[in-house]
Design an enzyme around this catalytic site. Structure first.
Site, PDB file in Angstrom:
ATOM      1  CB  ALA A  14      -7.440   2.344  -1.564  1.00  0.00           C
ATOM      2  CB  SER A  15      -5.992   1.962   3.770  1.00  0.00           C
ATOM      3  OG  SER A  15      -5.921   2.199   5.156  1.00  0.00           O
ATOM      4  N   PRO A  16      -6.847   5.349   4.111  1.00  0.00           N
ATOM      5  CG  PRO A  16      -8.676   6.803   4.133  1.00  0.00           C
ATOM      6  CD  PRO A  16      -8.312   5.357   3.911  1.00  0.00           C
ATOM      7  CB  SER A  18      -2.530   2.303   4.925  1.00  0.00           C
ATOM      8  OG  SER A  18      -3.109   1.047   5.195  1.00  0.00           O
TER       9      SER A  18
END
Length: 202
Positions: A14-16, A18
């Protein structure tokens, strides 16, 4: 031939940020002579321990606005276009379990990159089975068996153990990079520094 230095790449689907790291880390690691270990995990339980019910980028609007602008700039430097999915943060539980299940088949990196592109370059919902299946096929995995394996108690337990281990070594966000001598680096903008440290140490 001596073993290559290793870098653990901890990432949350869910991490941009990442996503930005996942789409560029392999070539950088190869150039640095560093072996990568892809370690998907979930930030939700870690945030909950800090009293947060969701991503800080969702809790604090000004931080969220900055993050989307910042990731757009950083993506532009990589030659890619980032989009904000309709739902953010997305439910990444099944995605993380699948990525862990893929370690045995060797398709975790390809699956992870395909899913990141689907979410942050195409705006797709990574909680949908059709999106997960498409990423699995692109990575060379079998959707039926992979999805079944992701629902097994063995894989569920593996993910819980990864989250607890991440907590124990002080991980609080994503992406996080951990070198062989346990040096911690947080954020996409620390990737190059982490690789240098993994290779050369202090």
């Amino acid at each position: 031939m001596p073993n290559r230095p290793v870098l653990d790449f901890w990432y949350e689907f869910a991490s941009p940020y990442s996503c930005l790291s996942a789409l560029r880390i392999e070539q950088l690691a190869e150039n640095a002579g560093v072996e990568l270990r892809w370690r998907p995990f979930l930030l939700g339980p870690i945030f909950a321990a800090q009293g947060w019910t969701t991503s800080p980028f969702a809790l604090y609007p000004s931080k969220g606005r900055y993050m989307w602008r910042d990731t757009a700039r950083r993506a532009g430097r990589q030659g890619i276009t980032m989009v904000k999915p309709e739902n953010f943060p997305q439910n990444s539980l099944t995605a993380a379990r699948l990525a862990l299940a893929g370690r045995d088949g060797g398709w975790t990196p390809a699956f992870s990159k395909a899913l990141f592109r689907a979410q942050f370059c195409e705006g797709r919902n990574i909680a949908e089975e059709a999106v997960l299946s498409a990423a699995l096929k692109e990575a060379g995995g079998d959707p039926g068996s992979a999805l079944s394996l992701s629902r097994s108690e063995e894989v569920k337990g593996r993910l819980r153990a990864e989250i607890e281990y991440a907590k124990s070594i002080g991980i609080f966000g994503a992406p996080f990079f951990v070198t062989g001598d346990n040096e911690l680096f947080w954020g996409d903008d620390r990737l190059e520094e982490a690789l240098d440290w993994a290779r050369d140490g202090r």
